[in-house]
Every structure is written in structure tokens, then in C-alpha cells.
Motif scaffolding. Structure first.
Motif: not given
Length: 81
Positions: A23-32, A34-45
Motif C-alpha cells: 500500500r505504501h508503494q502504491r499510495t504512500g503511508l499517509t496515516e500516522d 499506518e506508520r505506527d502499525r508498520l513499526e509495531r509489526l517490525e518489533v513484533a517480528l
């Protein structure tokens, strides 16, 4: 949580991470959010992979893999790559 459950969780997290990155590549992560969720996913992984490595090391050395514990974010994120 056993190895199979951890691997399943990793699979789920990777899938969600990939959808967010696509989604980021298509439209950009416009929502804070979404960016926060991506960071939380990376940490959880990182925590899941760490737990899996702990369990496998314990098995390799004849210890109980169920004694492995999820480490804190600070500890897991502080490892040198």
C-alpha cells in the motif's frame, strides 16, 4: 507457544507487513496510524524470531524450549545486526 505457533504468528505478521508495504508503494503511508502499525509489526517480528531462536538453541543443548521467554522490546531492538 510452540515453534509451530510462533512460525504461524510470524507468517501472519509478515503478511500484514507486506500488505502495508505494498500500500505504501502504491499510495504512500499517509496515516500516522499506518506508520505506527508498520513499526509495531517490525518489533513484533523481531521478538518472534528471537523467541524462536531461543527455543531452538535450548533444544539443541538439551534444555526445555518452553523456558524461553519473549524478551523486552529494548533488549531485542538493542541487538547488533
Amino acid at each position: 507457544m510452540d515453534d509451530k505457533e510462533i512460525l504461524g504468528r510470524i507468517h501472519d505478521l509478515v503478511g500484514e507487513e507486506q500488505r502495508l508495504r505494498d500500500r505504501h508503494q502504491r499510495t504512500g503511508l499517509t496515516e500516522d496510524e499506518e506508520r505506527d502499525r508498520l513499526e509495531r509489526l517490525e518489533v513484533a517480528l523481531d521478538q518472534c524470531w528471537d523467541l524462536l531462536r531461543q527455543r531452538r538453541a535450548r533444544q539443541e543443548f538439551g534444555e526445555n524450549p518452553d523456558d524461553a521467554e519473549v524478551r523486552s522490546v529494548a533488549e531485542v531492538e538493542g541487538y547488533r545486526q
